[in-house]
Design an enzyme around this catalytic site. Structure first.
Site, PDB file in Angstrom:
ATOM      1  N   LYS A   1     139.535 156.391  35.211  1.00 57.19           N
ATOM      2  CA  LYS A   1     138.809 156.582  34.092  1.00 57.19           C
ATOM      3  C   LYS A   1     140.125 157.314  33.240  1.00 57.19           C
ATOM      4  O   LYS A   1     140.981 157.761  33.847  1.00 57.19           O
ATOM      5  CB  LYS A   1     137.632 157.614  34.112  1.00 57.19           C
ATOM      6  CG  LYS A   1     137.823 159.035  34.818  1.00 57.19           C
ATOM      7  CD  LYS A   1     136.697 159.797  34.957  1.00 57.19           C
ATOM      8  CE  LYS A   1     136.874 161.035  35.660  1.00 57.19           C
ATOM      9  NZ  LYS A   1     135.697 161.684  36.175  1.00 57.19           N
TER      10      LYS A   1
ATOM     11  N   TYR B   1     160.804 179.214  18.599  1.00 59.01           N
ATOM     12  CA  TYR B   1     160.108 179.767  17.474  1.00 59.01           C
ATOM     13  C   TYR B   1     159.554 181.011  18.180  1.00 59.01           C
ATOM     14  O   TYR B   1     159.241 181.182  19.362  1.00 59.01           O
ATOM     15  CB  TYR B   1     158.877 178.955  17.407  1.00 59.01           C
ATOM     16  CG  TYR B   1     159.079 177.667  16.655  1.00 59.01           C
ATOM     17  CD1 TYR B   1     159.158 177.789  15.283  1.00 59.01           C
ATOM     18  CD2 TYR B   1     159.017 176.323  17.191  1.00 59.01           C
ATOM     19  CE1 TYR B   1     159.588 176.647  14.570  1.00 59.01           C
ATOM     20  CE2 TYR B   1     159.321 175.057  16.362  1.00 59.01           C
ATOM     21  CZ  TYR B   1     159.583 175.190  15.240  1.00 59.01           C
ATOM     22  OH  TYR B   1     159.629 174.136  14.233  1.00 59.01           O
TER      23      TYR B   1
HETATM   24  C1  LIG Z   1     135.947 161.912  37.455  1.00 59.06           C
HETATM   25  C2  LIG Z   1     134.893 161.977  38.475  1.00 59.06           C
HETATM   26  C3  LIG Z   1     135.372 162.029  39.888  1.00 59.06           C
HETATM   27  C4  LIG Z   1     136.587 161.997  40.417  1.00 59.06           C
HETATM   28  O1  LIG Z   1     136.857 163.202  40.531  1.00 59.06           O
HETATM   29  P1  LIG Z   1     138.181 163.896  40.983  1.00 59.06           P
HETATM   30  O2  LIG Z   1     138.122 165.418  41.224  1.00 59.06           O
HETATM   31  O3  LIG Z   1     139.212 163.660  40.003  1.00 59.06           O
HETATM   32  O4  LIG Z   1     138.185 163.443  42.398  1.00 59.06           O
HETATM   33  C5  LIG Z   1     133.942 161.608  40.754  1.00 59.06           C
HETATM   34  N1  LIG Z   1     132.862 161.610  40.414  1.00 59.06           N
HETATM   35  C6  LIG Z   1     132.649 161.510  39.129  1.00 59.06           C
HETATM   36  C7  LIG Z   1     131.051 161.506  38.551  1.00 59.06           C
HETATM   37  C8  LIG Z   1     133.383 161.654  38.025  1.00 59.06           C
HETATM   38  O5  LIG Z   1     133.031 161.932  36.769  1.00 59.06           O
END
Ligand SMILES: *Cc1c(COP(=O)(O)O)cnc(C)c1O
Length: 352
Positions: free
Chosen positions: A34, A251
């Site tokens: 994702k 800055y």
């Molecule tokens: C993003 C996500 C994961 C992966 O989590 P990590 O901490 O990056 O391993 C697993 N399950 C769900 C439902 C998620 O949204």
């Protein structure tokens, strides 16, 4: 052209996948890609894992279609399910596996006239309280799905709130809740994110869902030598100067030298996703040697301390990767590695 490059080592990605799969035990494993594979490029990462991953996980229909359009044929789970009832037509067309986490997603799924049989991932709210059916509602929903002629399987899933904090009892409590409800419900399950694969043996069954650790970064913070960082974000020193004692830089003039100091100017700033909140002292590596940021991060540039007699023009600066773990930068900036990786933009991604 600006010299900012995110080197993406796909062999590290593959090694991390194998490592996590081994850690998780006999179960299957989703590669979570994702958010453009946590900033690493979803299509490239998915292509590199097609022969290893039992499936991919994304957060939306658009992300799923991007993978399908690139020729990815592995199963794809939509972790948040659909955002409107109409999206089920696309879920059907592209042969995706939707998560169902609330009543309207359930009703719309049952009302839709499926062309292909569908495998549903049914989410239980075992304590995270963002989404999912409450434990007392779960079995009837499961039964309703199983009775649908369209649904081939129901994968029972839940998500942990604190798997990265193994001293807390919350993960164990969530597992107890989940197991109690699921005792009499047949079929596959899915519990573990990266942190649970590392910290929680009771969660190492069914479908793992590997995210951050897949990219070589420990969700527990710090460095974990079992994982190989996939991204190496590097730029170059393109200016240098010597400041006398008592002079400020950047800055706000927040950093003032306490002695004569050689300072290098680096092509990377917050418009590239580097955190503006990273203070003086945040580590970088110049030609593989650790140094630090001095002064505030600007939009397109940041400044680093150079060794006294170092002629540094053109030197490589690693913002994070192998010498500087992204978890160190995240800690310095008061955030988490997830956010930094997802935020990388403008940098050229180079696949190796
Ligand atoms: C993003 C996500 C994961 C992966 O989590 P990590 O901490 O990056 O391993 C697993 N399950 C769900 C439902 C998620 O949204």
């Amino acid at each position: 052209m600006r010299p900012l490059v995110a080197h993406i080592r796909l062999n590290h990605l593959r090694d991390n996948f194998r490592t996590l799969k081994r850690m998780h035990g006999s179960g299957k494993m989703l590669a979570v890609v994702k958010a453009n594979a946590y900033g690493h490029g979803a299509v490239h990462c998915a292509r590199a894992l097609t022969d290893l991953a039992d499936g991919f996980a994304v957060s939306s229909i658009d992300e799923a279609i991007e993978l399908r359009s690139a020729g990815i044929e592995n199963p794809i789970v939509m972790l948040e399910g659909v955002f409107s009832a109409e999206e089920y037509a696309l879920v059907d067309q592209y042969d995706l596996w939707p998560v169902v986490g609330n009543q309207w997603q359930l009703e719309a799924l049952l009302a839709y006239n499926w062309q292909l049989p569908v495998k549903v991932w049914l989410k239980m709210d075992s304590g995270m309280h963002r989404t999912g059916f409450f434990p007392h509602d779960y079995a009837p929903v499961y039964q309703a799905l199983m009775q649908s002629n369209y649904v081939t399987d129901v994968v029972k899933m839940t998500h942990f709130a604190c798997a990265d904090e193994p001293m807390k009892s919350m993960t164990a409590d969530q597992i107890d809740t989940f197991d109690l409800v699921c005792t009499d419900l047949a079929g596959e399950i899915s519990l573990a994110n990266s942190a649970a694969m590392m910290t929680c043996p009771q969660a190492q069954r069914g479908w793992g869902r590997a995210g951050l650790a897949l990219y070589g970064v420990s969700p527990l913070g710090g460095t974990d030598s079992r994982f190989k960082p996939v991204m190496r974000l590097v730029s170059q020193v393109f200016g240098e100067r010597v400041l006398q004692k008592g002079e400020s830089i950047g800055y706000g003039a927040t950093f003032v030298t306490t002695q004569s100091t050689r300072v290098g100017l680096v092509a990377c700033g917050y418009a590239d996703g580097y955190p503006r909140r990273a203070p003086t002292g945040t580590p970088v590596a110049i030609e593989g040697v650790r140094s630090r940021i001095v002064g505030r991060v600007s939009m397109d540039m940041l400044t680093v301390q150079l060794a006294d007699h170092q002629h540094a023009l053109g030197s490589e600066v690693e913002l994070w990767g192998d010498v500087v773990n992204v978890n160190e930068v995240a800690a310095a900036a008061g955030t988490i590695a997830y956010e930094l990786l997802c935020n990388v933009k403008r940098a050229v991604r180079s696949y190796e």
